[in-house]
Design a protein around this motif. Sequence first.
Motif, PDB file in Angstrom:
ATOM      1  N   ALA A 236       0.365  -1.359   0.291  1.00 18.36           N
ATOM      2  CA  ALA A 236       0.003  -0.321   0.310  1.00 18.36           C
ATOM      3  C   ALA A 236       0.659   0.822   0.071  1.00 18.36           C
ATOM      4  O   ALA A 236       0.052   2.220  -0.160  1.00 18.36           O
ATOM      5  CB  ALA A 236      -0.392   0.132   1.453  1.00 18.36           C
ATOM      6  N   ALA A 237       1.845   1.092   0.444  1.00 17.11           N
ATOM      7  CA  ALA A 237       2.791   2.304   0.092  1.00 17.11           C
ATOM      8  C   ALA A 237       2.913   2.809  -1.106  1.00 17.11           C
ATOM      9  O   ALA A 237       3.261   3.713  -0.741  1.00 17.11           O
ATOM     10  CB  ALA A 237       4.548   2.110   1.090  1.00 17.11           C
ATOM     11  N   SER A 238       3.253   1.997  -1.829  1.00 21.94           N
ATOM     12  CA  SER A 238       2.711   2.835  -3.042  1.00 21.94           C
ATOM     13  C   SER A 238       2.161   3.818  -3.610  1.00 21.94           C
ATOM     14  O   SER A 238       2.099   4.719  -4.386  1.00 21.94           O
ATOM     15  CB  SER A 238       3.230   1.380  -4.769  1.00 21.94           C
ATOM     16  OG  SER A 238       4.370   1.439  -4.600  1.00 21.94           O
ATOM     17  N   VAL A 239       0.795   3.022  -3.375  1.00 20.48           N
ATOM     18  CA  VAL A 239      -0.061   3.952  -3.866  1.00 20.48           C
ATOM     19  C   VAL A 239      -0.570   5.243  -2.877  1.00 20.48           C
ATOM     20  O   VAL A 239      -0.893   6.080  -3.435  1.00 20.48           O
ATOM     21  CB  VAL A 239      -1.557   3.008  -2.923  1.00 20.48           C
ATOM     22  CG1 VAL A 239      -2.596   4.229  -3.329  1.00 20.48           C
ATOM     23  CG2 VAL A 239      -1.470   1.640  -3.626  1.00 20.48           C
ATOM     24  N   ALA A 240       0.485   5.157  -1.901  1.00 15.69           N
ATOM     25  CA  ALA A 240       0.549   6.289  -0.655  1.00 15.69           C
ATOM     26  C   ALA A 240       1.346   7.560  -1.443  1.00 15.69           C
ATOM     27  O   ALA A 240       0.805   8.519  -0.926  1.00 15.69           O
ATOM     28  CB  ALA A 240      -0.203   5.894   0.914  1.00 15.69           C
ATOM     29  N   TRP A 241       2.275   6.507  -2.145  1.00 14.68           N
ATOM     30  CA  TRP A 241       3.607   7.338  -2.549  1.00 14.68           C
ATOM     31  C   TRP A 241       3.183   8.415  -3.876  1.00 14.68           C
ATOM     32  O   TRP A 241       3.458   9.027  -3.899  1.00 14.68           O
ATOM     33  CB  TRP A 241       4.400   7.198  -2.749  1.00 14.68           C
ATOM     34  CG  TRP A 241       5.401   7.441  -3.802  1.00 14.68           C
ATOM     35  CD1 TRP A 241       6.577   8.059  -2.897  1.00 14.68           C
ATOM     36  CD2 TRP A 241       5.673   7.113  -4.893  1.00 14.68           C
ATOM     37  NE1 TRP A 241       7.502   8.049  -4.592  1.00 14.68           N
ATOM     38  CE2 TRP A 241       7.031   8.132  -5.521  1.00 14.68           C
ATOM     39  CE3 TRP A 241       5.019   6.761  -6.445  1.00 14.68           C
ATOM     40  CZ2 TRP A 241       7.319   7.620  -6.333  1.00 14.68           C
ATOM     41  CZ3 TRP A 241       5.288   6.796  -7.615  1.00 14.68           C
ATOM     42  CH2 TRP A 241       6.579   7.400  -7.894  1.00 14.68           C
ATOM     43  N   ALA A 242       1.949   7.571  -4.752  1.00 14.68           N
ATOM     44  CA  ALA A 242       1.730   8.754  -5.469  1.00 14.68           C
ATOM     45  C   ALA A 242       0.747   9.171  -5.319  1.00 14.68           C
ATOM     46  O   ALA A 242       0.521  10.424  -6.312  1.00 14.68           O
ATOM     47  CB  ALA A 242       1.463   7.305  -6.622  1.00 14.68           C
ATOM     48  N   ALA A 243       0.085   9.437  -4.705  1.00 10.02           N
ATOM     49  CA  ALA A 243      -0.821  10.070  -3.735  1.00 10.02           C
ATOM     50  C   ALA A 243      -0.562  10.913  -3.523  1.00 10.02           C
ATOM     51  O   ALA A 243      -0.843  12.527  -3.378  1.00 10.02           O
ATOM     52  CB  ALA A 243      -2.046   8.815  -3.142  1.00 10.02           C
ATOM     53  N   THR A 244       0.506  11.383  -2.528  1.00  6.34           N
ATOM     54  CA  THR A 244       0.834  12.523  -2.137  1.00  6.34           C
ATOM     55  C   THR A 244       2.403  12.829  -2.567  1.00  6.34           C
ATOM     56  O   THR A 244       3.326  14.091  -2.381  1.00  6.34           O
ATOM     57  CB  THR A 244       1.849  12.002  -0.977  1.00  6.34           C
ATOM     58  OG1 THR A 244       2.710  11.026  -0.493  1.00  6.34           O
ATOM     59  CG2 THR A 244       0.067  12.051   0.529  1.00  6.34           C
ATOM     60  N   LEU A 245       2.179  12.590  -3.812  1.00  7.89           N
ATOM     61  CA  LEU A 245       3.464  13.650  -5.035  1.00  7.89           C
ATOM     62  C   LEU A 245       3.520  14.962  -5.062  1.00  7.89           C
ATOM     63  O   LEU A 245       2.617  15.645  -4.656  1.00  7.89           O
ATOM     64  CB  LEU A 245       3.448  12.826  -6.245  1.00  7.89           C
ATOM     65  CG  LEU A 245       4.033  11.198  -6.646  1.00  7.89           C
ATOM     66  CD1 LEU A 245       3.886  11.126  -8.165  1.00  7.89           C
ATOM     67  CD2 LEU A 245       5.399  11.814  -6.695  1.00  7.89           C
ATOM     68  N   THR A 246       5.059  14.803  -5.074  1.00  8.43           N
ATOM     69  CA  THR A 246       5.436  16.454  -4.845  1.00  8.43           C
ATOM     70  C   THR A 246       5.064  17.071  -6.285  1.00  8.43           C
ATOM     71  O   THR A 246       4.609  16.532  -7.081  1.00  8.43           O
ATOM     72  CB  THR A 246       6.727  17.179  -4.924  1.00  8.43           C
ATOM     73  OG1 THR A 246       7.292  16.290  -3.574  1.00  8.43           O
ATOM     74  CG2 THR A 246       7.367  18.568  -4.825  1.00  8.43           C
ATOM     75  N   ASP A 247       4.541  18.196  -6.286  1.00 14.00           N
ATOM     76  CA  ASP A 247       4.221  19.360  -7.121  1.00 14.00           C
ATOM     77  C   ASP A 247       4.963  19.006  -7.944  1.00 14.00           C
ATOM     78  O   ASP A 247       6.672  19.199  -7.700  1.00 14.00           O
ATOM     79  CB  ASP A 247       3.133  20.849  -6.847  1.00 14.00           C
ATOM     80  CG  ASP A 247       1.985  20.915  -5.899  1.00 14.00           C
ATOM     81  OD1 ASP A 247       1.342  19.594  -5.472  1.00 14.00           O
ATOM     82  OD2 ASP A 247       1.963  22.320  -4.742  1.00 14.00           O
TER      83      ASP A 247
END
Length: 263
Positions: A236-247
């Motif tokens: 699930a960490a990959s999902v959270a990573w993509a959801a909170t990517l830097t602008d």
Amino acid sequence: MLRRWRIRRPGDRGLEAPLADGGGAPKTALITGASHGIGLEAARQLARRGMTVVLTARDLGKAGAAARELDGDGSDVRPKALDVRDAASARSLAAELRGELGGLDVLVNNAAAYADWSETASAADLEAARAVFETNLFGAWRVTQAFLPMIRESAHGRIVNVASGAGSHGEPQFGLTTGGGAATYAISKAALNALTSKLAAELRDTGILVNSVDPGLTATAPGMEAMGARPIPDGAASVAWAATLTDGGPTGGFFRDGEPLPW
């Protein structure tokens, strides 16, 4: 100035993508198929980062039970019913959330259907295959269409499609060229990656980041650990990573653990 992503390795709490210095952050996220497994854990990880998370499932009772698992620590997790196979269900929830939240920053298309893992393309039941595509491809597509107007209004819009290495030419164990099994599932996930590419190209000048992620083989069912499956929080960490990517982060890509994969 943008900070570099800090990627936590397996055994840590997960991947982390800090937002731009001096910038804002996504505040609201909706996750489909989030009553269990990777969707539920992604909801947990985003809620821990202070986001309001709309946790959806076809059955409102199951969504409510899952949301109660995440109660505590001031988390704001809101259970809602959503059937990704039903355009009216998606439109109704979009209208409800516009009134309740005022908008939406992040959409995670996680809901998935599975076929017989021994199924081959030559022998597949095409009616059963059509049903899988209704969730895995068209479900993500119709939900994106329903919520995209709100995401366009966000300063930090993100769309995350939960795909699979099964739909990749570059996955050495379970990919498209490693064998004939799981045909419908694999083809539907490859199609989801294609949808990601087209949406990202269309939205490239809007600031909305659209990416697919592969959680990897994850222990979402009993006995999968014996197959070498990783713990659910790691997937699930990959999902959270993509959801909170830097602008200004990547868009139109396919990632596992923050690293690009071919598909």
